[in-house]
Design a protein around this motif. Structure first.
Motif, PDB file in Angstrom:
ATOM      1  N   VAL A  63      55.494  46.497   0.918  1.00 32.27           N
ATOM      2  CA  VAL A  63      54.419  45.592   0.532  1.00 32.27           C
ATOM      3  C   VAL A  63      53.676  45.138   1.786  1.00 32.27           C
ATOM      4  O   VAL A  63      54.267  44.990   2.863  1.00 32.27           O
ATOM      5  N   ILE A  64      52.368  44.919   1.631  1.00 27.02           N
ATOM      6  CA  ILE A  64      51.540  44.394   2.711  1.00 27.02           C
ATOM      7  C   ILE A  64      50.950  43.083   2.222  1.00 27.02           C
ATOM      8  O   ILE A  64      50.221  43.047   1.224  1.00 27.02           O
ATOM      9  N   LEU A  65      51.293  41.999   2.902  1.00 28.53           N
ATOM     10  CA  LEU A  65      50.891  40.657   2.499  1.00 28.53           C
ATOM     11  C   LEU A  65      49.818  40.150   3.456  1.00 28.53           C
ATOM     12  O   LEU A  65      49.983  40.205   4.680  1.00 28.53           O
ATOM     13  N   PHE A  66      48.730  39.626   2.896  1.00 26.62           N
ATOM     14  CA  PHE A  66      47.594  39.208   3.710  1.00 26.62           C
ATOM     15  C   PHE A  66      47.488  37.689   3.757  1.00 26.62           C
ATOM     16  O   PHE A  66      47.517  37.013   2.729  1.00 26.62           O
ATOM     17  N   GLY A  67      47.369  37.163   4.972  1.00 29.70           N
ATOM     18  CA  GLY A  67      47.175  35.732   5.149  1.00 29.70           C
ATOM     19  C   GLY A  67      46.577  35.476   6.516  1.00 29.70           C
ATOM     20  O   GLY A  67      46.703  36.300   7.429  1.00 29.70           O
ATOM     21  N   TYR A  68      45.902  34.334   6.683  1.00 35.69           N
ATOM     22  CA  TYR A  68      45.350  33.988   7.987  1.00 35.69           C
ATOM     23  C   TYR A  68      46.457  34.042   9.043  1.00 35.69           C
ATOM     24  O   TYR A  68      47.587  33.630   8.801  1.00 35.69           O
ATOM     25  N   ALA A  69      46.104  34.522  10.235  1.00 30.75           N
ATOM     26  CA  ALA A  69      47.100  34.639  11.308  1.00 30.75           C
ATOM     27  C   ALA A  69      47.736  33.302  11.634  1.00 30.75           C
ATOM     28  O   ALA A  69      48.917  33.234  12.008  1.00 30.75           O
ATOM     29  N   LEU A  70      46.983  32.224  11.495  1.00 29.30           N
ATOM     30  CA  LEU A  70      47.520  30.879  11.659  1.00 29.30           C
ATOM     31  C   LEU A  70      47.477  30.183  10.315  1.00 29.30           C
ATOM     32  O   LEU A  70      46.396  29.955   9.761  1.00 29.30           O
ATOM     33  N   GLY A  71      48.628  29.875   9.770  1.00 26.09           N
ATOM     34  CA  GLY A  71      48.693  29.122   8.522  1.00 26.09           C
ATOM     35  C   GLY A  71      49.386  29.870   7.417  1.00 26.09           C
ATOM     36  O   GLY A  71      50.609  29.792   7.265  1.00 26.09           O
ATOM     37  N   ARG A  72      48.637  30.644   6.654  1.00 26.57           N
ATOM     38  CA  ARG A  72      49.204  31.349   5.512  1.00 26.57           C
ATOM     39  C   ARG A  72      50.273  32.345   5.947  1.00 26.57           C
ATOM     40  O   ARG A  72      51.284  32.521   5.285  1.00 26.57           O
ATOM     41  N   ALA A  73      50.051  33.021   7.080  1.00 24.05           N
ATOM     42  CA  ALA A  73      50.992  34.045   7.531  1.00 24.05           C
ATOM     43  C   ALA A  73      52.375  33.466   7.788  1.00 24.05           C
ATOM     44  O   ALA A  73      53.397  34.068   7.425  1.00 24.05           O
ATOM     45  N   GLN A  74      52.438  32.298   8.423  1.00 19.63           N
ATOM     46  CA  GLN A  74      53.755  31.700   8.701  1.00 19.63           C
ATOM     47  C   GLN A  74      54.466  31.304   7.404  1.00 19.63           C
ATOM     48  O   GLN A  74      55.691  31.427   7.303  1.00 19.63           O
ATOM     49  N   LYS A  75      53.724  30.872   6.418  1.00 22.12           N
ATOM     50  CA  LYS A  75      54.349  30.537   5.134  1.00 22.12           C
ATOM     51  C   LYS A  75      54.876  31.803   4.453  1.00 22.12           C
ATOM     52  O   LYS A  75      55.961  31.785   3.847  1.00 22.12           O
ATOM     53  N   LEU A  76      54.138  32.897   4.560  1.00 15.53           N
ATOM     54  CA  LEU A  76      54.621  34.164   4.008  1.00 15.53           C
ATOM     55  C   LEU A  76      55.872  34.629   4.735  1.00 15.53           C
ATOM     56  O   LEU A  76      56.801  35.164   4.111  1.00 15.53           O
ATOM     57  N   GLN A  77      55.934  34.416   6.038  1.00 16.15           N
ATOM     58  CA  GLN A  77      57.151  34.756   6.778  1.00 16.15           C
ATOM     59  C   GLN A  77      58.338  33.941   6.271  1.00 16.15           C
ATOM     60  O   GLN A  77      59.447  34.475   6.127  1.00 16.15           O
TER      61      GLN A  77
ATOM     62  N   GLU B 244      47.982  54.558   1.555  1.00 13.75           N
ATOM     63  CA  GLU B 244      48.053  55.910   1.026  1.00 13.75           C
ATOM     64  C   GLU B 244      49.272  56.660   1.555  1.00 13.75           C
ATOM     65  O   GLU B 244      49.965  57.357   0.798  1.00 13.75           O
ATOM     66  N   ALA B 245      49.551  56.505   2.848  1.00 12.37           N
ATOM     67  CA  ALA B 245      50.655  57.255   3.455  1.00 12.37           C
ATOM     68  C   ALA B 245      52.013  56.745   2.997  1.00 12.37           C
ATOM     69  O   ALA B 245      52.972  57.529   2.867  1.00 12.37           O
ATOM     70  N   ARG B 246      52.124  55.444   2.765  1.00 19.49           N
ATOM     71  CA  ARG B 246      53.427  54.837   2.470  1.00 19.49           C
ATOM     72  C   ARG B 246      53.560  54.354   1.034  1.00 19.49           C
ATOM     73  O   ARG B 246      54.568  53.742   0.676  1.00 19.49           O
ATOM     74  N   ASP B 247      52.551  54.571   0.209  1.00 21.48           N
ATOM     75  CA  ASP B 247      52.564  54.102  -1.178  1.00 21.48           C
ATOM     76  C   ASP B 247      52.839  52.604  -1.232  1.00 21.48           C
ATOM     77  O   ASP B 247      53.657  52.123  -2.025  1.00 21.48           O
ATOM     78  N   ALA B 248      52.153  51.867  -0.356  1.00 18.28           N
ATOM     79  CA  ALA B 248      52.374  50.429  -0.248  1.00 18.28           C
ATOM     80  C   ALA B 248      51.563  49.661  -1.282  1.00 18.28           C
ATOM     81  O   ALA B 248      50.535  50.135  -1.780  1.00 18.28           O
ATOM     82  N   VAL B 249      52.032  48.468  -1.591  1.00 22.17           N
ATOM     83  CA  VAL B 249      51.350  47.554  -2.506  1.00 22.17           C
ATOM     84  C   VAL B 249      50.803  46.388  -1.686  1.00 22.17           C
ATOM     85  O   VAL B 249      51.491  45.860  -0.805  1.00 22.17           O
ATOM     86  N   THR B 250      49.565  45.975  -1.975  1.00 22.32           N
ATOM     87  CA  THR B 250      48.951  44.881  -1.235  1.00 22.32           C
ATOM     88  C   THR B 250      48.889  43.619  -2.083  1.00 22.32           C
ATOM     89  O   THR B 250      48.780  43.684  -3.312  1.00 22.32           O
ATOM     90  N   ALA B 251      48.936  42.482  -1.421  1.00 24.62           N
ATOM     91  CA  ALA B 251      48.837  41.201  -2.123  1.00 24.62           C
ATOM     92  C   ALA B 251      48.092  40.198  -1.265  1.00 24.62           C
ATOM     93  O   ALA B 251      48.272  40.142  -0.040  1.00 24.62           O
ATOM     94  N   GLY B 252      47.242  39.396  -1.915  1.00 22.86           N
ATOM     95  CA  GLY B 252      46.514  38.332  -1.253  1.00 22.86           C
ATOM     96  C   GLY B 252      46.970  36.976  -1.761  1.00 22.86           C
ATOM     97  O   GLY B 252      47.440  36.842  -2.902  1.00 22.86           O
ATOM     98  N   PHE B 253      46.804  35.953  -0.920  1.00 20.17           N
ATOM     99  CA  PHE B 253      47.328  34.621  -1.215  1.00 20.17           C
ATOM    100  C   PHE B 253      46.271  33.585  -0.871  1.00 20.17           C
ATOM    101  O   PHE B 253      45.823  33.491   0.268  1.00 20.17           O
ATOM    102  N   SER B 254      45.878  32.786  -1.846  1.00 15.54           N
ATOM    103  CA  SER B 254      44.807  31.823  -1.625  1.00 15.54           C
ATOM    104  C   SER B 254      44.702  30.896  -2.823  1.00 15.54           C
ATOM    105  O   SER B 254      45.129  31.240  -3.934  1.00 15.54           O
ATOM    106  N   GLY B 255      44.091  29.735  -2.610  1.00 18.61           N
ATOM    107  CA  GLY B 255      43.742  28.893  -3.737  1.00 18.61           C
ATOM    108  C   GLY B 255      42.705  29.533  -4.633  1.00 18.61           C
ATOM    109  O   GLY B 255      42.661  29.272  -5.841  1.00 18.61           O
TER     110      GLY B 255
END
Length: 325
Positions: free
Chosen positions: A160-174, A239-250
């Motif tokens: 899975v590839i999770l998208f979040g701002y480098a400062l803020g959302r990313a640390q919560k996803l971690q 495409e290469a890894r058959d990954a799933v993407t997800a976004g996180f936001s209000g």
């Protein structure tokens, strides 16, 4: 009549004696205040009124000279609950005793490694209104985290590839990934740089190793990154890894979020007050005047004036007098 609060290159507050403060901008002023280290808020000043962590994060996120965090006798800082190091700011005019409260971006919810913003009394409130309309009533953070954890478990057969701002959302996803079944967590350099600074200043750790050319995502792995799922390197990785993407936001309360942004999945996870929480901030501060800015500023100012009963105006750039409203 001298306008004490205006929107120029940042929010400007001018005391009766003429001292000018610029908040979250690069306008000309006597003192620069920075609420947090997101790129659209921090200025280029060498000395800023901000938390030490915000100054350190700005230093790691820009190539120019590192800023120094300083104090000002008329300014008090309060945890804003937005991202690590974020601060709301109370300014008291020594000549009039008038109290101004600038929230910056804020959230009243306690979550993860952040304490929510606890509003304080003020005569004038300058409030960000990112989610300032009723459709942006967000679910409790615990509910969102449970949905994310379920999805992470259900997709263990794929990376899975999770998208979040480098400062803020990313640390919560971690932090969320630390409690998930996924054993290998990768983060991009921009996220790792921010996380390491926060770890050095706060009693918190974030899982994840830097993602590099030698890393190969496989089933059960997770990559946290900022940017867009439509960027060429992400599309080739999916495409290469058959990954799933997800976004996180209000913004994910709107079903169109995943389609507009290009994600496979979307989850509500916000670092801002929702509509009801913004109203609660106004009532808790109980000001004589409310100024709204950013997002749904006009709509929320109208709500504050008509439904909550407080004088309210949306700030417009470079207004000179109250008559400009």
């Amino acid at each position: 009549m001298t306008r004490r609060v205006r929107l120029g290159d940042g929010i400007e507050i001018t005391f009766a004696g003429g001292e000018r403060f610029v908040l979250d901008g690069s306008g000309a002023g006597d003192t620069t205040l920075v609420s947090h280290a997101h790129g659209d808020h921090h200025a280029r000043a060498s000395e800023i009124v901000a938390s030490d962590l915000t100054a350190a994060l700005i230093a790691t996120r820009r190539s120019s000279a590192d800023p120094t965090a300083v104090d000002h006798p008329a300014v008090e800082l309060f945890p804003a609950g937005h991202v690590a190091g974020s601060r709301a700011m109370g300014l008291t005019d020594p000549d009039t005793g008038r109290r101004y409260l600038y929230t910056g971006d804020c959230s009243t919810r306690d979550r993860f490694h952040l304490d929510g913003f606890d509003p304080v009394d003020a005569d004038v409130l300058v409030l960000e209104t990112t989610y300032g309309t009723p459709e942006y009533r967000l679910p409790p953070t615990e509910e969102s985290v449970a949905a994310i954890q379920s999805w992470l478990a259900e997709t263990m057969d794929r990376p899975v590839i999770l998208f979040g701002y480098a400062l803020g959302r990313a640390q919560k996803l971690q932090r969320i990934l630390a409690d998930s079944p996924r054993e290998r967590v990768f983060v991009t350099d921009a996220i790792a740089n921010c996380s390491e600074v926060i770890e050095a200043h706060r009693d918190v750790t974030f899982p994840g190793q830097r993602y590099g050319p030698d890393a190969e995502l496989g089933a059960g792995d997770a990559l946290v990154c900022s940017g867009s799922p439509r960027s060429p390197w992400v599309e080739s990785l999916v495409e290469a890894r058959d990954a799933v993407t997800a976004g996180f936001s209000g913004w994910a309360v709107d079903d169109s979020f995943v389609y507009r942004r290009g994600y496979d999945e979307g989850f509500v996870l916000s670092d801002h007050c929702d509509f009801d929480e913004l109203g609660s901030v106004v009532e808790a501060v109980d000001p004589e005047q409310v100024y709204t800015q950013h997002g749904f500023a006009d709509e929320f100012a109208n709500y504050v004036a008509t439904e909550l009963g407080y004088p309210a105006q949306a700030l417009k750039e470079n207004q000179a007098t109250l008559g400009d409203f």
